[in-house]
Design a protein around this motif. Structure first.
Motif, PDB file in Angstrom:
ATOM      1  N   LYS A 118       0.891  -1.330  -0.043  1.00  0.00           N
ATOM      2  CA  LYS A 118      -0.174  -0.183  -0.008  1.00  0.00           C
ATOM      3  C   LYS A 118       0.833   1.378   0.088  1.00  0.00           C
ATOM      4  CE  LYS A 118      -3.802   2.314   0.284  1.00  0.00           C
ATOM      5  NZ  LYS A 118      -4.999   2.343  -0.902  1.00  0.00           N
ATOM      6  N   ASN A 119       0.704   2.210  -1.144  1.00  0.00           N
ATOM      7  CA  ASN A 119       1.289   3.224  -0.993  1.00  0.00           C
ATOM      8  C   ASN A 119       0.904   4.443  -0.212  1.00  0.00           C
ATOM      9  OD1 ASN A 119       2.996   5.714  -1.652  1.00  0.00           O
ATOM     10  ND2 ASN A 119       2.599   5.518  -3.858  1.00  0.00           N
ATOM     11  N   VAL A 120       1.656   4.899   1.025  1.00  0.00           N
ATOM     12  CA  VAL A 120       1.187   5.720   1.962  1.00  0.00           C
ATOM     13  C   VAL A 120       1.884   6.805   1.847  1.00  0.00           C
ATOM     14  CG1 VAL A 120       0.055   4.037   3.305  1.00  0.00           C
ATOM     15  CG2 VAL A 120       2.557   4.544   3.728  1.00  0.00           C
ATOM     16  N   SER A 121       2.743   7.132   0.929  1.00  0.00           N
ATOM     17  CA  SER A 121       3.618   8.401   0.773  1.00  0.00           C
ATOM     18  C   SER A 121       2.836   9.823   0.602  1.00  0.00           C
ATOM     19  CB  SER A 121       4.514   7.925  -0.265  1.00  0.00           C
ATOM     20  OG  SER A 121       4.273   8.066  -1.396  1.00  0.00           O
ATOM     21  N   PHE A 137      -7.964   1.106   4.220  1.00  0.00           N
ATOM     22  CA  PHE A 137      -6.821   1.141   3.340  1.00  0.00           C
ATOM     23  C   PHE A 137      -7.450   0.554   1.833  1.00  0.00           C
ATOM     24  CE2 PHE A 137      -4.546   1.551   7.090  1.00  0.00           C
ATOM     25  CZ  PHE A 137      -3.903   2.902   6.865  1.00  0.00           C
ATOM     26  N   ASN A 138      -8.354  -0.106   1.809  1.00  0.00           N
ATOM     27  CA  ASN A 138      -8.860  -1.040   0.620  1.00  0.00           C
ATOM     28  C   ASN A 138      -7.759  -1.850  -0.014  1.00  0.00           C
ATOM     29  OD1 ASN A 138     -10.613  -1.734  -1.536  1.00  0.00           O
ATOM     30  ND2 ASN A 138      -9.905   0.037  -2.709  1.00  0.00           N
ATOM     31  N   PHE A 198      -3.515  -8.496   2.537  1.00  0.00           N
ATOM     32  CA  PHE A 198      -3.623  -8.701   3.968  1.00  0.00           C
ATOM     33  C   PHE A 198      -2.658  -9.853   4.539  1.00  0.00           C
ATOM     34  CE2 PHE A 198      -5.402 -10.710   7.853  1.00  0.00           C
ATOM     35  CZ  PHE A 198      -5.241  -9.507   8.755  1.00  0.00           C
ATOM     36  N   GLY A 199      -1.710  -9.749   5.365  1.00  0.00           N
ATOM     37  CA  GLY A 199      -0.850 -10.719   5.752  1.00  0.00           C
ATOM     38  C   GLY A 199      -1.131 -11.530   6.867  1.00  0.00           C
ATOM     39  N   GLY A 200      -2.244 -11.716   7.145  1.00  0.00           N
ATOM     40  CA  GLY A 200      -2.689 -12.611   8.260  1.00  0.00           C
ATOM     41  C   GLY A 200      -3.660 -13.855   7.919  1.00  0.00           C
ATOM     42  N   GLU A 201      -3.897 -14.736   9.107  1.00  0.00           N
ATOM     43  CA  GLU A 201      -4.861 -15.697   8.539  1.00  0.00           C
ATOM     44  C   GLU A 201      -5.933 -15.651   9.783  1.00  0.00           C
ATOM     45  OE1 GLU A 201      -1.060 -16.232   6.950  1.00  0.00           O
ATOM     46  OE2 GLU A 201      -1.515 -16.326   8.978  1.00  0.00           O
ATOM     47  N   ALA A 231     -11.020  -6.390   8.715  1.00  0.00           N
ATOM     48  CA  ALA A 231     -12.176  -5.601   8.162  1.00  0.00           C
ATOM     49  C   ALA A 231     -11.882  -4.240   8.633  1.00  0.00           C
ATOM     50  CB  ALA A 231     -13.344  -6.166   8.951  1.00  0.00           C
ATOM     51  N   GLU A 232     -11.488  -3.807   9.572  1.00  0.00           N
ATOM     52  CA  GLU A 232     -11.766  -2.453  10.173  1.00  0.00           C
ATOM     53  C   GLU A 232     -10.425  -1.515   9.360  1.00  0.00           C
ATOM     54  OE1 GLU A 232     -11.486  -4.855  11.944  1.00  0.00           O
ATOM     55  OE2 GLU A 232     -12.865  -4.637  13.764  1.00  0.00           O
TER      56      GLU A 232
END
Length: 291
Positions: A169-172, A265-266, A271-274, A258-259
């Motif tokens: 995600k580009n947050v710059s 961030f759409n 997503f890096g979890g399970e 979800a949140e």
């Protein structure tokens, strides 16, 4: 295998005592410092090694095999190099170091590198500072691979699988990163920017970098953010925070599917979890059990 310069090897054979130890430190911001245990400043291979504030390294033991060789650096804490604000602002975290040995009677001989690695724990005392030095073999003891996690393991904005994960995600830029100035200050930990219009908790778990004022250049973690523009840091700043100080803030991510990843961030595909993996109770339950 170490390969000292030929001149240093020849000097070792003479068994003379004109050798001195030096420490070269390269911070993450590329700033380089050099210190020597010699009583005067020396320049070796183009690098200046300063005698002040002093250098005292515990006995150097180079372990065989994969054992990590740790030692301590002690130096006078006079605020000329290691300032309290930079230490607590984590500017020195993971700085790279080299411990060298050179012939102070013949500086052109070069230097013999004894040990290299990164900074570990830093302990500040009244008049002395102690740094744990960890050699490069520590990386061989780091766990390899991922473990299951309900929340995301990635660092927001990271693009390297080996350094923060593949958030991607580009947050710059806007709206995730904003630059502004403070309008009022409650303490060195709580302050407000009444020009902000973001929702509550928008910057919670994010980062704030000071661009002006007594703390300029330091990056700190934001604990919480209120809708009226009030920031609360995870830890108070050591140097005084004042109205008018400039800052840059990056939106926070609490690693929830979800949140945060979906709604904020759409970025749910990265997503890096399970979060949907059955827990231990479900896995070990008997057939037909309602868990």
């Amino acid at each position: 295998m170490r390969s000292p310069p030929a001149a240093i090897t020849s000097h070792y054979a003479t068994r003379k005592t004109t050798m001195a130890h030096a420490l070269k430190i390269t911070r993450a911001d590329a700033t380089v410092y050099g210190f020597t245990e010699h009583d005067v400043n020396d320049t070796v291979s183009g690098q200046l090694y300063q005698a002040r504030p002093g250098l005292n390294v515990t006995s150097i033991v180079i372990a065989a095999g994969l054992n990590v060789g740790n030692l301590k650096l002690r130096t006078l804490h006079d605020g000329t190099v290691f300032t309290a604000a930079e230490i607590h602002g984590k500017v020195w975290n993971n700085a790279a170091f080299q411990i060298l040995r050179y012939n102070w009677a013949s500086l052109g001989d070069g230097a013999d590198t004894l040990l290299a690695g990164t900074f570990g724990e830093i302990e500040v005392r009244d008049t002395e500072l102690e740094v744990e030095l960890r050699d490069l073999r520590q990386y061989l003891q780091q766990p390899v691979g991922d473990v299951l996690s309900k929340n995301c393991r990635y660092r927001l904005g990271s693009t390297n699988a080996n350094a923060g994960g593949l958030c991607l995600k580009n947050v710059s830029g806007a709206p995730w990163t904003i630059s502004s100035t403070l309008t009022s200050v409650t303490s060195n930990q709580v302050f407000r920017d009444n020009t902000r219009a973001e929702a509550a908790d928008y910057f919670g778990e994010g980062t704030l970098t000071w661009t002006s004022g007594n703390n300029a250049g330091l990056t700190v973690k934001i604990k919480s953010y209120a809708a009226d523009g009030t920031f609360t840091l995870a830890l108070p700043m050591l140097s005084t925070v004042q109205a008018g100080d400039g800052y840059t803030a990056v939106a926070g991510c609490r690693k929830r599917l979800a949140e945060d990843c979906r709604d904020k961030f759409n970025n749910v595909l990265n997503f890096g979890g399970e979060p949907h993996v059955p827990g231990l109770d479900a896995i070990t339950a008997s057939p037909g059990a309602d868990v």
